[in-house]
Write an enzyme that holds these catalytic residues in place. Structure first.
Site, short mmCIF file in Angstrom:
data_model
loop_
_atom_site.label_atom_id
_atom_site.label_comp_id
_atom_site.label_asym_id
_atom_site.label_seq_id
_atom_site.Cartn_x
_atom_site.Cartn_y
_atom_site.Cartn_z
N HIS A 201 0.82 -1.21 0.00
CA HIS A 201 0.00 0.00 0.00
C HIS A 201 0.85 1.26 0.00
CE1 HIS A 201 -3.05 -3.01 1.31
NE2 HIS A 201 -3.63 -2.42 0.29
N CYS A 516 -9.06 -4.38 -10.72
CA CYS A 516 -8.59 -3.09 -10.19
C CYS A 516 -7.25 -3.18 -9.48
CB CYS A 516 -9.64 -2.44 -9.30
SG CYS A 516 -9.96 -3.38 -7.81
C1 PEP Z 1 -6.02 -5.31 -4.55
O1 PEP Z 1 -5.88 -5.97 -3.53
O2 PEP Z 1 -5.66 -5.70 -5.69
C2 PEP Z 1 -6.63 -3.97 -4.50
C3 PEP Z 1 -6.92 -3.31 -5.59
O3 PEP Z 1 -6.85 -3.44 -3.28
P1 PEP Z 1 -5.67 -2.85 -2.36
O4 PEP Z 1 -4.44 -2.73 -3.21
O5 PEP Z 1 -6.14 -1.55 -1.85
O6 PEP Z 1 -5.54 -3.89 -1.30
MG MG Z 2 -6.89 -5.44 -1.71
#
Ligand code: PEP
Ligand code: MG
Length: 556
Positions: A201, A516
């Site tokens: 993140h 995503c």
């Molecule tokens: C993912 O896990 O691919 C996602 C888009 O959510 P995050 O990166 O915020 O965990």
């Molecule tokens: Mg995620």
């Protein structure tokens, strides 16, 4: 000249001074003697560090003003008492003046003295206070180091100065998400950090802020000097130090070419996102901050495919009220209207934990497998409802969809939907709104959800593949751990199998599906899934044009 390697986050190159911010492990401190004339300024340093720490505690306590957090309040109060306790502060000042030593050294000597006194008392209360005092001294030492870095940056070599010079590149062994803004305010334009991986993140935040960075950097302790000029190449993940004029000229040329390349991508701003043979692809944006919508709209996105709302909490390091959240969501929804905005409910926990909220979370030994995402929301329904109320109020101003993170089974969706319907009823009554029920979807990012997608589909209006977590959980590689980041492999047959299963099942059942996660900006991967019928992806704003260009070159 030498180079340090890591994972590059971004495409930019910057040249700037190194801000070496190693965190202290234990209390290994700098010892120095001072002269009589330096006593006042050294005591001033100590008082400034105390002021900074006291302010941190005040800020945290402020963000908890309206919540009932008795134990945490007590802890904060006891810590604030310690930093104002004469036994620690007045005595440390005395040591500075009498022994003519720097503040760090005086603090640690006073700490040793206090610890010795407490050790003589067997009462458990004093044993606990001993740990508190140790922690406070550790934090004061860090603040003193920060003060030095801010006050005494070594000036860059005037001869090598150049107009492309950014201010600072922060080099650190570790960094938490909520510290980033503090460094940016101090003029840091790039980060090179030993921990972290490309799908952590922290990487997401750097992309969202369009800050060039390197994560998982080779150990740099003692190699790079504070204030030394360094080059950060975020595309190739290389940090160069010990620069000479030849290498500087080479990289200044690369910076110039990078600017030209970005300029060329602008031709894709106002064209529809289509493959070479005119197949339309929905290209949505992932955002972490409402400010990003202006750029996303300018780039011609077809909506916001993922609004990571927890970053609002992380950036402000506080719990946002319903009104504050409403304003943030409304800003995005109104600006995008009539295009859709997928608002993901809070995915707090693991590496996304503002310190102001840490007391609400249990200390998990394995945070990625612990209280995160929808688990936290369902365990704290009052907290969850505040967010849902804010989202539903904002839905009046445009096209809102709600997405639930970290779903593992249908029961979680059913419970969350019950809470959402209750809020819908309350918000409609309170504000006399005639609200439609928004579409409710699930992030498919845990293998159990990807395998049993057919059992989830009847309960959702759409699905979005969160490939960052899906890969983490499928391949058992911690997203935040650079020691295993080389094992991140979207092409692994198990990952491919799961993604394929989700896409094919959703298409068969007429359930809209998109991707995503980071995989969405990897054209080699997405092309395979476009060929299976996937027609929508959502990616970081900074990758939108690059992805539009890549899509324009493929034929389905
Ligand atoms: C993912 O896990 O691919 C996602 C888009 O959510 P995050 O990166 O915020 O965990
Ligand atoms: Mg995620």
């Amino acid at each position: 000249m030498f180079t340090l390697m890591g994972h590059g986050i971004g495409t930019d190159i910057i040249i700037a001074k190194a801000w070496v911010n190693m965190y202290f492990s234990g209390l290994e401190i700098r010892y120095s003697e001072i002269s009589d004339s330096e006593i006042t300024s050294e005591i001033g340093r100590l008082r400034r560090a105390i002021g900074m720490l006291d302010k941190d505690f005040k800020d945290i306590s402020e963000s908890f003003k309206n919540s009932k957090t008795g134990d945490f309040d007590n802890l904060l109060d006891s810590h604030r008492l310690i930093i104002n306790d004469p036994l620690l502060i007045v005595e440390t000042e005395k040591r500075i003046a009498e022994s003519l030593i720097n503040a760090e050294c005086a603090l640690v000597r006073q700490l040793d003295f206090i610890v010795e006194q407490f050790s003589k008392i067997s009462n458990p209360y004093f044993q606990e206070r001993k740990i508190d005092v140790e922690q406070i001294v550790g934090q004061l030492v860090k603040k003193l180091s920060l003060i030095d870095h801010i006050q005494n940056p070594r000036k860059p070599d005037a001869e090598l100065a150049d107009k492309n010079e950014a201010s600072w590149i922060c080099l650190s062994d570790q960094m938490s998400i909520n510290e980033i803004s503090k460094f940016i305010k101090e003029g840091v334009k790039g980060f090179a950090i030993e921990s972290g991986s490309p799908t952590s993140h922290l990487a997401t935040l750097f992309k969202s802020l369009e800050i060039p960075a390197i994560l998982g950097l080779q150990e740099h302790n003692e190699l790079v000097e504070h204030g030394e000029r360094v080059i950060l190449d975020s595309e190739s993940g290389v940090l160069l130090a010990g620069l000479d004029s030849y290498i500087l000229a080479e990289y200044q040329e690369r910076i110039r070419k990078g600017v030209q390349k970005k300029q060329k991508l602008k031709v894709f701003v106002n064209v529809p996102c289509q493959t070479k043979n005119q197949v339309d692809i929905g290209l949505m944006a992932n955002i972490e901050n409402p400010k990003e919508v202006i750029k996303a709209i300018e780039l011609g996105v077809s909506g916001i495919g993922l609004f990571r709302t927890e970053f609002l909490f992380l950036e402000k390091n506080k719990i946002l009220s319903e009104d504050e959240q409403f304003e943030a969501y409304k800003h995005v929804v109104e600006a995008l209207n009539p295009l859709p905005v997928v608002i993901r409910t809070l995915d707090l926990g693991a590496d996304k934990l503002p310190s102001s909220l840490s007391s609400k979370f249990t200390k998990d030994s394995n945070p990625a497998l612990g209280q995160r995402g929808i688990r936290f929301s369902l365990e704290n329904p009052d907290f969850f409802k505040v967010q849902i109320n804010a989202i539903l109020r904002a839905s009046k101003f445009g096209n809102v969809k709600i997405m639930l993170p970290l779903i593992t089974e249908k029961e979680e969706i059913i419970k969350a939907k019950q809470l959402i319907y209750q809020s819908l009823h309350n918000v409609s009554e309170t504000y006399c709104y005639d609200l439609n029920t928004p579409a409710i979807g699930a992030m498919i990012e845990v293998p159990s959800a990807a395998i049993t997608i057919e059992s989830l589909i009847p309960h959702i209006d759409f699905a979005s593949l969160g490939t960052n977590d899906l890969i983490q959980y499928t391949l058992a590689i911690d997203r935040t751990n650079n020691k295993v980041s080389h094992l991140y492999n979207p092409g692994h047959p198990a990952v491919q199998f799961l993604i394929e299963n989700v896409i094919k099942s959703c298409i068969r059942e007429n359930c809209p599906v998109s991707i995503c996660g980071e995989l969405a900006n990897d054209i080699v991967q997405t092309k395979k899934f476009f060929q299976m019928g996937l027609r929508e992806v959502s990616t970081n704003v900074s990758d939108i044009l690059k992805m539009k260009e890549a899509i324009s070159k493929i034929t389905l």
